[in-house]
Design a protein around this motif. Structure first.
Motif, PDB file in Angstrom:
ATOM      1  N   LEU A  39       0.607 -16.410 -34.944  1.00  0.00           N
ATOM      2  CA  LEU A  39       0.907 -17.344 -33.860  1.00  0.00           C
ATOM      3  C   LEU A  39       0.926 -18.779 -34.379  1.00  0.00           C
ATOM      4  CD1 LEU A  39       1.506 -17.906 -30.921  1.00  0.00           C
ATOM      5  CD2 LEU A  39      -0.952 -17.758 -30.440  1.00  0.00           C
ATOM      6  N   ARG A  40      -0.024 -19.120 -35.255  1.00  0.00           N
ATOM      7  CA  ARG A  40      -0.019 -20.468 -35.861  1.00  0.00           C
ATOM      8  C   ARG A  40       1.281 -20.706 -36.632  1.00  0.00           C
ATOM      9  NH1 ARG A  40      -5.674 -19.662 -36.060  1.00  0.00           N
ATOM     10  NH2 ARG A  40      -5.605 -18.437 -37.953  1.00  0.00           N
ATOM     11  N   ASP A  41       1.726 -19.717 -37.388  1.00  0.00           N
ATOM     12  CA  ASP A  41       2.979 -19.847 -38.139  1.00  0.00           C
ATOM     13  C   ASP A  41       4.167 -20.037 -37.197  1.00  0.00           C
ATOM     14  OD1 ASP A  41       1.555 -19.520 -40.483  1.00  0.00           O
ATOM     15  OD2 ASP A  41       2.138 -17.414 -40.754  1.00  0.00           O
ATOM     16  N   ALA A  42       4.211 -19.272 -36.122  1.00  0.00           N
ATOM     17  CA  ALA A  42       5.311 -19.389 -35.156  1.00  0.00           C
ATOM     18  C   ALA A  42       5.297 -20.756 -34.479  1.00  0.00           C
ATOM     19  CB  ALA A  42       5.213 -18.281 -34.115  1.00  0.00           C
ATOM     20  N   ILE A  43       4.110 -21.246 -34.153  1.00  0.00           N
ATOM     21  CA  ILE A  43       3.997 -22.565 -33.520  1.00  0.00           C
ATOM     22  C   ILE A  43       4.438 -23.652 -34.488  1.00  0.00           C
ATOM     23  CG2 ILE A  43       2.341 -24.257 -32.652  1.00  0.00           C
ATOM     24  CD1 ILE A  43       0.807 -21.840 -31.431  1.00  0.00           C
ATOM     25  N   ARG A  44       4.005 -23.562 -35.760  1.00  0.00           N
ATOM     26  CA  ARG A  44       4.428 -24.558 -36.763  1.00  0.00           C
ATOM     27  C   ARG A  44       5.948 -24.598 -36.889  1.00  0.00           C
ATOM     28  NH1 ARG A  44       0.099 -22.304 -39.963  1.00  0.00           N
ATOM     29  NH2 ARG A  44      -1.643 -23.746 -39.918  1.00  0.00           N
ATOM     30  N   LYS A  45       6.552 -23.421 -36.926  1.00  0.00           N
ATOM     31  CA  LYS A  45       8.000 -23.333 -37.059  1.00  0.00           C
ATOM     32  C   LYS A  45       8.691 -23.979 -35.853  1.00  0.00           C
ATOM     33  CE  LYS A  45      11.767 -20.054 -37.647  1.00  0.00           C
ATOM     34  NZ  LYS A  45      12.154 -18.653 -37.725  1.00  0.00           N
ATOM     35  N   ARG A  46       8.263 -23.635 -34.660  1.00  0.00           N
ATOM     36  CA  ARG A  46       8.871 -24.210 -33.451  1.00  0.00           C
ATOM     37  C   ARG A  46       8.617 -25.709 -33.368  1.00  0.00           C
ATOM     38  NH1 ARG A  46       9.729 -20.960 -28.303  1.00  0.00           N
ATOM     39  NH2 ARG A  46      10.751 -19.153 -29.170  1.00  0.00           N
ATOM     40  N   TYR A  47       7.422 -26.133 -33.732  1.00  0.00           N
ATOM     41  CA  TYR A  47       7.063 -27.550 -33.687  1.00  0.00           C
ATOM     42  C   TYR A  47       7.942 -28.346 -34.643  1.00  0.00           C
ATOM     43  CZ  TYR A  47       3.998 -31.618 -33.225  1.00  0.00           C
ATOM     44  OH  TYR A  47       3.504 -32.869 -32.965  1.00  0.00           O
ATOM     45  N   SER A  48       8.138 -27.811 -35.848  1.00  0.00           N
ATOM     46  CA  SER A  48       8.967 -28.514 -36.844  1.00  0.00           C
ATOM     47  C   SER A  48      10.429 -28.585 -36.414  1.00  0.00           C
ATOM     48  CB  SER A  48       8.853 -27.838 -38.214  1.00  0.00           C
ATOM     49  OG  SER A  48       9.496 -26.583 -38.200  1.00  0.00           O
ATOM     50  N   GLN A  49      10.847 -27.660 -35.560  1.00  0.00           N
ATOM     51  CA  GLN A  49      12.221 -27.665 -35.060  1.00  0.00           C
ATOM     52  C   GLN A  49      12.339 -28.432 -33.747  1.00  0.00           C
ATOM     53  OE1 GLN A  49      12.857 -23.436 -34.829  1.00  0.00           O
ATOM     54  NE2 GLN A  49      13.437 -23.262 -36.981  1.00  0.00           N
ATOM     55  N   GLY A  50      11.217 -29.027 -33.298  1.00  0.00           N
ATOM     56  CA  GLY A  50      11.223 -29.804 -32.071  1.00  0.00           C
ATOM     57  C   GLY A  50      11.277 -28.959 -30.808  1.00  0.00           C
ATOM     58  N   GLU A  51      10.977 -27.672 -30.919  1.00  0.00           N
ATOM     59  CA  GLU A  51      11.077 -26.762 -29.771  1.00  0.00           C
ATOM     60  C   GLU A  51       9.766 -26.604 -29.015  1.00  0.00           C
ATOM     61  OE1 GLU A  51      12.630 -22.975 -30.920  1.00  0.00           O
ATOM     62  OE2 GLU A  51      14.158 -23.873 -32.187  1.00  0.00           O
ATOM     63  N   SER A  52       8.690 -27.170 -29.512  1.00  0.00           N
ATOM     64  CA  SER A  52       7.403 -26.940 -28.865  1.00  0.00           C
ATOM     65  C   SER A  52       6.515 -28.159 -29.013  1.00  0.00           C
ATOM     66  CB  SER A  52       6.720 -25.728 -29.514  1.00  0.00           C
ATOM     67  OG  SER A  52       5.440 -25.541 -28.968  1.00  0.00           O
ATOM     68  N   ASN A  53       5.701 -28.407 -28.016  1.00  0.00           N
ATOM     69  CA  ASN A  53       4.700 -29.465 -28.117  1.00  0.00           C
ATOM     70  C   ASN A  53       3.300 -28.871 -28.246  1.00  0.00           C
ATOM     71  OD1 ASN A  53       4.404 -28.453 -25.584  1.00  0.00           O
ATOM     72  ND2 ASN A  53       4.496 -30.416 -24.519  1.00  0.00           N
ATOM     73  N   VAL A  54       3.221 -27.561 -28.453  1.00  0.00           N
ATOM     74  CA  VAL A  54       1.959 -26.857 -28.630  1.00  0.00           C
ATOM     75  C   VAL A  54       1.488 -27.046 -30.066  1.00  0.00           C
ATOM     76  CG1 VAL A  54       0.872 -24.573 -28.579  1.00  0.00           C
ATOM     77  CG2 VAL A  54       2.608 -25.162 -26.893  1.00  0.00           C
ATOM     78  N   THR A  55       0.203 -27.337 -30.262  1.00  0.00           N
ATOM     79  CA  THR A  55      -0.336 -27.515 -31.609  1.00  0.00           C
ATOM     80  C   THR A  55      -0.881 -26.195 -32.146  1.00  0.00           C
ATOM     81  OG1 THR A  55      -2.544 -28.059 -30.813  1.00  0.00           O
ATOM     82  CG2 THR A  55      -0.988 -29.897 -31.069  1.00  0.00           C
ATOM     83  N   VAL A  56      -1.122 -26.143 -33.434  1.00  0.00           N
ATOM     84  CA  VAL A  56      -1.591 -24.898 -34.053  1.00  0.00           C
ATOM     85  C   VAL A  56      -2.984 -24.490 -33.575  1.00  0.00           C
ATOM     86  CG1 VAL A  56      -0.116 -25.000 -36.081  1.00  0.00           C
ATOM     87  CG2 VAL A  56      -2.351 -26.095 -36.132  1.00  0.00           C
TER      88      VAL A  56
END
Length: 157
Positions: A39-56
């Motif tokens: 889940l942390r990896d998925a959040i990092r990926k989405r965050y880096s793509q600007g798709e999420s404001n959720v932190t790891v």
């Protein structure tokens, strides 16, 4: 640990519940860590793509073992049973009750159904719940999930 189950749980979270109030509950710490890491990896990926404001740190707050979830609730509970051949932890009715009663709105159970259809597995609390769920909604297998399938919840009154 059950890698296939962790993949299914991640698919469900990322595609349907990442923006909802959810908890993942699993009996074993190793499975909890596996899902939290993914889940942390998925959040990092989405965050880096600007798709999420959720932190790891969100992964640490949302993924629990049965022992660490005490007192918490969420709209959606995703329970991962882990086991594929022996019941182990799943035989303990008290702990299973804790695992399965934290959902305010929806309970998603990710499990190897063959285990709950054999003679030993049919007698546990989770098997009884799964038989009742099966009468209400069709079961989804992991192959369906990999094709982009979304869980469909129907309100039963």
């Amino acid at each position: 640990m059950n890698l296939r189950e962790a993949d299914a749980v991640m698919h469900i979270i990322v595609n349907q519940f990442l923006t909802r109030e959810f908890l993942v509950i699993t009996p074993y710490n190793a499975q909890k860590e596996l899902i939290a890491n993914r889940l942390r990896d998925a959040i990092r990926k989405r965050y880096s793509q600007g798709e999420s404001n959720v932190t790891v740190t969100f992964a640490n707050e949302r993924v629990h073992s049965v022992n660490t979830v005490q007192g918490q609730e969420a709209d959606v509970i995703i329970f991962g049973a882990v086991q594929t051949s022996e019941l182990g932890f799943l035989k303990n009715k008290r702990r299973m009750n804790v695992a399965l009663t934290h959902a305010k709105d929806r309970l998603v159970v990710v499990a190897h159904m063959a285990l709950f259809r054999n003679r030993r597995g049919r007698k546990c609390l989770l098997a009884a719940l799964l038989r009742k769920m099966e009468k209400i909604t069709p079961l989804v297998n992991s192959k369906q999930l990999s094709t982009g399938f979304r869980l469909d919840f129907k309100r039963i009154v």
